[in-house]
Motif scaffolding. Structure first.
Motif, short mmCIF file in Angstrom:
data_model
loop_
_atom_site.label_atom_id
_atom_site.label_comp_id
_atom_site.label_asym_id
_atom_site.label_seq_id
_atom_site.Cartn_x
_atom_site.Cartn_y
_atom_site.Cartn_z
N LYS A 187 41.35 101.95 32.77
CA LYS A 187 40.25 101.66 33.70
C LYS A 187 39.38 102.91 33.87
CE LYS A 187 42.65 98.10 36.39
NZ LYS A 187 43.06 97.68 37.75
N PRO A 188 38.32 103.03 33.09
CA PRO A 188 37.39 104.15 33.27
C PRO A 188 36.73 104.10 34.64
CG PRO A 188 37.01 102.99 31.18
CD PRO A 188 37.92 102.14 31.99
N ASP A 189 36.23 105.23 35.11
CA ASP A 189 35.51 105.26 36.38
C ASP A 189 34.21 104.47 36.28
OD1 ASP A 189 37.39 106.79 37.81
OD2 ASP A 189 36.62 108.63 36.92
N ALA A 190 33.62 104.45 35.09
CA ALA A 190 32.39 103.67 34.87
C ALA A 190 32.28 103.34 33.39
CB ALA A 190 31.16 104.44 35.33
N MET A 191 31.60 102.24 33.09
CA MET A 191 31.34 101.85 31.71
C MET A 191 29.92 101.31 31.60
SD MET A 191 34.79 99.92 30.31
CE MET A 191 34.91 98.75 31.68
N ALA A 192 29.28 101.57 30.47
CA ALA A 192 27.99 100.96 30.15
C ALA A 192 28.26 99.81 29.21
CB ALA A 192 27.05 101.97 29.52
N LEU A 193 27.82 98.62 29.59
CA LEU A 193 28.14 97.39 28.86
C LEU A 193 26.88 96.70 28.36
CD1 LEU A 193 30.58 95.96 31.56
CD2 LEU A 193 31.19 97.43 29.63
N VAL A 194 27.02 96.03 27.21
CA VAL A 194 25.95 95.21 26.66
C VAL A 194 26.51 93.82 26.41
CG1 VAL A 194 24.43 94.83 24.70
CG2 VAL A 194 24.71 97.13 25.60
N ASN A 195 25.84 92.81 26.90
CA ASN A 195 26.24 91.43 26.67
C ASN A 195 25.30 90.83 25.63
OD1 ASN A 195 26.88 88.69 26.75
ND2 ASN A 195 27.28 88.71 28.95
N TYR A 196 25.84 90.55 24.45
CA TYR A 196 25.01 90.02 23.37
C TYR A 196 25.75 88.88 22.68
CZ TYR A 196 21.84 89.97 19.36
OH TYR A 196 20.93 89.60 18.41
N GLY A 197 25.08 87.76 22.58
CA GLY A 197 25.70 86.61 21.92
C GLY A 197 26.95 86.12 22.63
N GLY A 198 26.99 86.29 23.95
CA GLY A 198 28.15 85.86 24.71
C GLY A 198 29.33 86.80 24.62
N ARG A 199 29.15 87.96 24.01
CA ARG A 199 30.23 88.92 23.85
C ARG A 199 29.87 90.22 24.57
NH1 ARG A 199 34.30 89.35 20.17
NH2 ARG A 199 33.38 87.68 18.90
N ILE A 200 30.82 90.73 25.35
CA ILE A 200 30.62 91.99 26.06
C ILE A 200 31.08 93.15 25.18
CG2 ILE A 200 31.29 93.38 28.06
CD1 ILE A 200 31.56 90.82 29.64
N ASN A 201 30.22 94.14 25.02
CA ASN A 201 30.55 95.32 24.23
C ASN A 201 30.45 96.56 25.12
OD1 ASN A 201 30.52 94.34 21.18
ND2 ASN A 201 28.86 93.30 22.25
N GLU A 202 31.41 97.46 24.99
CA GLU A 202 31.49 98.67 25.79
C GLU A 202 30.95 99.84 24.96
OE1 GLU A 202 35.61 96.95 27.82
OE2 GLU A 202 35.68 98.70 26.49
N LEU A 203 29.88 100.47 25.44
CA LEU A 203 29.23 101.53 24.67
C LEU A 203 29.40 102.91 25.27
CD1 LEU A 203 25.84 99.82 23.72
CD2 LEU A 203 28.02 99.82 22.49
N VAL A 204 29.67 102.99 26.56
CA VAL A 204 29.84 104.29 27.22
C VAL A 204 31.02 104.21 28.19
CG1 VAL A 204 28.80 106.07 28.69
CG2 VAL A 204 27.36 104.77 27.11
N TYR A 205 31.86 105.25 28.18
CA TYR A 205 32.93 105.38 29.15
C TYR A 205 32.69 106.68 29.93
CZ TYR A 205 35.18 101.99 26.05
OH TYR A 205 35.46 100.89 25.28
N ALA A 206 32.98 106.65 31.22
CA ALA A 206 32.79 107.84 32.05
C ALA A 206 34.04 108.10 32.89
CB ALA A 206 31.57 107.69 32.96
N GLU A 207 34.43 109.36 32.94
CA GLU A 207 35.54 109.79 33.79
C GLU A 207 35.04 110.90 34.70
OE1 GLU A 207 38.39 108.45 34.16
OE2 GLU A 207 38.37 107.06 32.45
N CYS A 208 35.46 110.86 35.96
CA CYS A 208 34.94 111.81 36.95
C CYS A 208 36.05 112.32 37.85
CB CYS A 208 33.86 111.13 37.79
SG CYS A 208 33.06 112.18 39.00
N SER A 209 35.91 113.57 38.29
CA SER A 209 36.83 114.16 39.24
C SER A 209 36.14 114.30 40.59
CB SER A 209 37.27 115.54 38.74
OG SER A 209 36.19 116.47 38.89
N ARG A 210 36.82 114.90 41.53
CA ARG A 210 36.17 115.33 42.75
C ARG A 210 35.29 116.54 42.43
NH1 ARG A 210 40.46 116.58 47.24
NH2 ARG A 210 38.52 116.84 48.43
N ILE A 211 34.50 116.99 43.41
CA ILE A 211 33.66 118.16 43.20
C ILE A 211 34.52 119.39 42.95
CG2 ILE A 211 31.91 119.66 44.26
CD1 ILE A 211 30.90 117.25 45.79
N ILE A 212 35.68 119.44 43.59
CA ILE A 212 36.64 120.50 43.31
C ILE A 212 37.64 119.95 42.31
CG2 ILE A 212 38.32 122.09 44.28
CD1 ILE A 212 35.42 122.51 45.21
N CYS A 213 37.62 120.50 41.10
CA CYS A 213 38.45 119.96 40.01
C CYS A 213 39.36 121.05 39.45
CB CYS A 213 37.55 119.42 38.91
SG CYS A 213 38.42 118.79 37.46
#
Length: 256
Positions: free
Chosen positions: A102-128
């Motif tokens: 489960k990434p903190d965020a994902m960029a998704l594209v829905n094309y032809g009824g299929r969801i594709n994941e193009l970007v994954y993002a992981e993030c910490s607190r400001i103090i890491c």
């Protein structure tokens, strides 16, 4: 859909469009600078990871990826499981189904009824701390590897061109990475850029590098989205053969 777009070290939008996008990013920074939660080091230390993601990271990523010239991209922040990760974890399994990462965020594209994941993002607190940073680096690499493997099962976008993007925010640092299959099918993980997020107006030197990173992310996504759509259309009439997961070669990380 724009065609014949490749990664050739050129901007895919004109100067006017880039200036408009930069202004949008600067507007988001203005909102961050006016947020009392990030006013000083004491208040910043009190903020949770969720606050950092919601008030800083996602608005910056959204400002970079909104109003794409070749169609919209959905930026999901629901920490939903990655479909690519779920598929890879359960490939060949006959026992109980396993959940995907489960990434903190994902960029998704829905094309032809299929969801594709193009970007994954992981993030910490400001103090890491170093442990959190290292763990997120490994998790992000695995997510991008799952992503490229899944895409190659569905279609075969151009090697040495199409890639899955990984964005890591560790403290006030933001890293842009891309995993691409080379001509021989070997997955290579490239560290494209690094910047520091200016949480206050007192960090003007951080602004230009951050603008460059976010505009570079946008440029990469314009090309990758075009390449993926073309590959999916071709796969309808010419189904791709299965592609086995391959080892990954990583470029050296940035030195802090």
């Amino acid at each position: 859909m724009s065609r014949n777009i490749v990664h050739d070290k050129t901007w895919k939008e004109n100067i006017s469009a880039l200036e408009k996008r930069a202004e949008r990013i600067l507007s988001v920074l203005g909102d961050i600078w006016n947020n009392p939660a990030f006013e000083n080091s004491t208040t910043r230390k009190e903020q949770s990871e969720g606050t950092y993601i919601t008030d800083v990271v996602i608005p910056l990523l959204r400002a970079s990826l909104e109003d794409m010239p070749n169609g919209n991209i959905c930026l999901s922040t629901a920490e939903r499981q990655s479909l690519a990760s779920k598929f890879r974890r359960n490939s060949g399994e006959v026992s109980k189904e396993r959940m995907g990462k489960k990434p903190d965020a994902m960029a998704l594209v829905n094309y032809g009824g299929r969801i594709n994941e193009l970007v994954y993002a992981e993030c910490s607190r400001i103090i890491c701390n170093d442990t959190k940073k290292s763990n997120d680096e490994v998790k992000l690499w695995r997510e991008t590897l799952d992503g490229i493997s899944f895409v190659n099962l569905v279609c075969r976008p151009l090697n040495n061109q199409f890639g899955i993007v990984g964005v890591q925010v560790a403290g006030e640092d933001i890293y842009l990475n891309v995993l691409v299959n080379d001509a021989g099918g070997l997955s290579r993980y490239f560290h494209i850029d690094h910047a520091e997020i200016p949480l206050t107006v007192k960090s003007p030197r951080r602004v230009k590098p951050l603008l460059r990173l976010l505009l570079t992310l946008r440029n990469i996504m314009i090309v990758n989205k075009s390449l993926l759509m073309q590959a999916l259309e071709q796969a309808i009439s010419n189904p791709p053969r299965n592609v086995n997961p391959s080892p990954t070669v990583s470029t050296p990380p940035y030195n802090n």
